[in-house]
Design an enzyme around this catalytic site. Structure first.
Site, short mmCIF file in Angstrom:
data_model
loop_
_atom_site.label_atom_id
_atom_site.label_comp_id
_atom_site.label_asym_id
_atom_site.label_seq_id
_atom_site.Cartn_x
_atom_site.Cartn_y
_atom_site.Cartn_z
CD GLU A 1 -3.45 -3.72 3.85
OE1 GLU A 1 -4.11 -4.73 3.64
OE2 GLU A 1 -2.46 -3.72 4.62
CE1 TYR B 1 -6.45 -2.75 5.46
CE2 TYR B 1 -8.47 -2.56 4.18
CZ TYR B 1 -7.19 -3.03 4.31
OH TYR B 1 -6.63 -3.76 3.31
#
Lengths: 380, 328
Positions: A189, A101
């Site tokens: 993101e 992530y």
């Protein structure tokens, strides 16, 4: 403002962040043509502005063209959390050896951009944050200095030891930080950022939220706005300079100022009603804004009364009153409208409103109670 | 007494010839604010309602010795306006402009902080020190002089709270709107500390809203550092989640920024939270009475006849004075 994955990926490509090849499709035949062009198994991904697309069946692996055809058809028929899928991204399916992530957000506590990286990629990051926060590494960047290469490397070291991977990941972090500034992002993101068996690092997903306050200098992003993702009333409100959010209640609210609008809604609930919307007519007091506001609220058939609460400062009560009278004459509402206009030019407003003789109340609490009473909700 | 601004504050208005700037410069002057000049590039040497206009903030400060700037310029120029004011040497900058990009604000925040300049806003209504000075856009006629300090993240909701206090005869020292944006120059804690240090302020009303965790931090500060009574209000109990704030922001802040959490945090810190702004004066009176009782009880234990009781009388007088004023 949110942009779609495929739009975010266009911005990534321009910034030099590697993403798998792919294109957007609105029909099954387009999707199959793109898969044929790619010539390898593909992912078919719904482009909607909600989280949890995968769980809702909006992201599927297609081994061949036949599978692409079937999944494209099914996904284009889906409605995910109330939003119909109108576009799908068809993109090469890549082999994955690890999922990371990577995100950058504007953090209001440190007043800095904070970079987050975690080996627990590919899953819901909010769950990771709630259950195993130690798995998320954070770094707050000095916004005046900017992100320096060694800082990006140090972040990459948290997850990788192989220097070839570290270099690629650090490079992507630096480029992502540039994207964050360049487009006035409030959140960017990559989940997941993957490694392949031949040690490539690729962004296979992309999420990008833009600070609305920065939009005035990004026409290219404003053009990306998906009008299909918003309902008619929200578009109309935005174009009129109103801040509007539809809710499921029965008391329509027209208020000036976001804080007072929220407080008015809270009181509606407190006294036994249910707010039908959040609506802030903003600082200036163009009578047309009031007309638009009333038109939008009256369209909602759940609404059984409208309450107008104005505390004049910059907003002038007489302008609002003029707008109310115009709306009343044009829209001929059949439900009760209760007004409370106080502050700047309230006396003039009272005179203007005399013409249509609406019920009024002197205070915030009383106008709310009266609206609930006239809506007939206190007897339900 | 008051915080941040008073009779001596000398104000320069950036964007004084614009629609909002000219209107509010006049309003501020009417209230009694010492407006010494305005700035609009290209209009130096002219006058706006008798106020001299300068081409730059530096020239205005040099000529007028202004120590405060208030900014009414449109969003694309607001950041530059703050930098210009900071470099011109003022010690307080109040930015009214709504719609300033947050990323730029992160840089400006640090720039002003490092130079010891207080920045209030952006996207705020400014502040009023009752009967002394008003900097911003708050309507002056809703304030009366008295012992309560008001701090809020909103605009019109602040007026509503001030008006409730005024109607109850509870006047104000200084009322300040710190702004509704994600990145703002002055936070709750900065203002609470100033109210705690201000002799004339005897109690504080704080008005928060959903998003971020400033209210939670403020609650901790009140519990650990403040001796003065504080009551609160939180807007947004019925706001739909996820409409304005990204969840990633909540990850870092360690909360979700909901009204429930904020109310809980305030109550845990001994701050009563009103269900409606009109309840604020009632809660405040209860809280002040409670503290008075406590003070009396502890004074009985330590027999001491010093200046302390007269202080209390002074506070009472202030309240009385304001209530008679209201009747007029």
């Amino acid at each position: 403002m949110k942009v779609h994955e495929y739009q975010a990926k266009e911005i990534f490509i321009a910034a030099g962040i590697p993403v798998p090849p792919g294109r957007i499709a609105t029909t099954v035949s387009e999707a199959v043509a793109i898969a044929d062009e790619i010539g390898r198994p593909v992912m078919v991904k719904a482009q909607v502005h909600v989280g949890g697309r995968g769980k809702a069946g909006g992201v599927k692996y297609a081994e061949n063209l036949e599978a692409t055809k079937i999944w494209a058809q099914r996904i284009l028929e889906l409605t995910i959390k109330g939003l119909p899928v109108k576009k799908i991204l068809v993109t090469e399916a890549v082999d994955i050896t690890s999922e990371t992530y990577l995100g950058i957000i504007l953090d209001r506590v440190t007043k800095k951009p904070v970079i987050m990286i975690s080996a627990a990629g590919g899953i819901d990051i909010e769950e990771v944050a709630a259950n195993t926060p130690e798995k998320i590494h954070k770094f707050a960047v000095d916004p005046e200095l900017g992100l320096r290469p060694f800082e990006a490397r140090n972040l990459a070291y948290k997850i990788f030891r192989d220097i070839k991977l570290v270099r690629q990941v650090a490079d992507i972090i630096l480029k992502l930080y540039d994207v964050f500034w360049k487009v006035d992002a409030s959140l960017v993101e990559i989940n997941p950022l993957i490694t392949t068996p031949i040690n490539e690092v690729i962004a296979i997903d992309a999420k990008l939220n833009i600070d609305d306050n920065g939009l005035f200098r990004h026409k290219e992003i404003e053009d990306m706005r998906d009008l299909d993702a918003e309902n008619e009333s929200e578009i109309e409100a935005r174009e009129a300079g109103l801040s509007f959010i539809k809710l499921d209640g029965n008391i329509g609210c027209v208020v000036n100022g976001a804080g007072l609008a929220m407080a008015t809604m809270d009181l509606v609930k407190h006294y036994g009603g249910d707010p039908a919307n959040f609506l802030d007519i903003g600082g200036s007091s163009n009578p047309d804004k009031v007309l638009t506001a009333m038109r939008i609220i009256l369209r909602d058939t759940n609404v059984r009364a409208i309450l107008i609460n104005i505390f004049g400062g910059i907003t002038r009560c007489d302008d609002v009153a003029t707008g109310i009278v115009a709306a009343y004459k044009e829209l001929k509402p059949e439900i009760p409208i209760v007004t409370r206009l106080t502050g700047t030019n309230a006396a003039q407003a009272k005179k203007i409103l005399k013409e249509i003789n609406l019920p009024t109340a002197p205070t915030l609490d009383e106008v709310v109670k009266k609206a609930i009473k006239l809506a007939g909700l206190d007897e339900d | 007494m008051s915080i941040f601004i008073n009779k001596k504050t000398k104000v320069v208005v950036q964007g004084i010839t614009g629609r909002d700037g000219s209107f509010h410069a006049t309003q501020m002057k009417k209230y009694g604010t010492n407006i010494v000049g305005g700035v609009t590039p290209g209009k130096g040497g002219t006058k706006m309602s008798g106020i001299p206009v300068f081409d730059s903030v530096a020239e205005a400060v040099k000529a007028t010795k202004a120590n405060t700037s208030v900014i009414y310029v449109p969003p694309p120029f607001a950041i530059d306006a703050i930098y210009e004011a900071a470099d011109a040497g003022v010690s307080l900058i109040v930015c009214i402009t709504e719609g300033v990009p947050a990323n730029d604000m992160m840089k400006v925040y640090r720039y002003t902080k490092h130079r010891g300049i207080r920045l209030i806003g952006p996207n705020c209504p400014g502040l009023i020190s009752t009967d002394q000075s008003k900097v911003g856009i708050m309507p002056g006629n809703i304030c009366i002089k008295g012992p309560v300090g008001v701090v809020s993240r909103s605009g019109t909701l602040t007026y509503e709270a001030i008006w409730a206090l005024t109607c109850a005869g509870m006047g104000q020292t200084t009322c300040i709107g710190i702004g509704g944006d994600q990145i703002i120059g002055t936070n709750f804690i900065d203002v609470l500390q100033a109210f705690e240090d201000d002799k004339a302020t005897k109690a504080v009303v704080m008005i928060g809203e959903i998003g971020g965790s400033d209210e939670e931090e403020a609650a901790k500060f009140v519990k650990n550092k403040m001796t003065k009574p504080v009551v609160g209000f939180i807007a947004g109990r019925t706001a739909p989640p996820g409409k304005r704030m990204g969840h990633a922001g909540a990850i870092i802040s360690g909360g979700t920024g909901t009204a429930e959490e904020k109310v809980k945090a305030l109550e845990a810190a001994g701050i009563p939270v009103a269900a409606s702004p009109t309840q604020l004066p009632v809660l405040l009176k209860e809280k002040m009475d409670e503290l008075k009782k406590k003070a009396k009880a502890s004074k009985k234990k330590v027999v001491k006849k010093t200046a302390k009781p007269t202080k209390k009388v002074a506070a009472k007088k202030a309240v009385k004075k304001t209530s008679t004023k209201k009747k007029k």
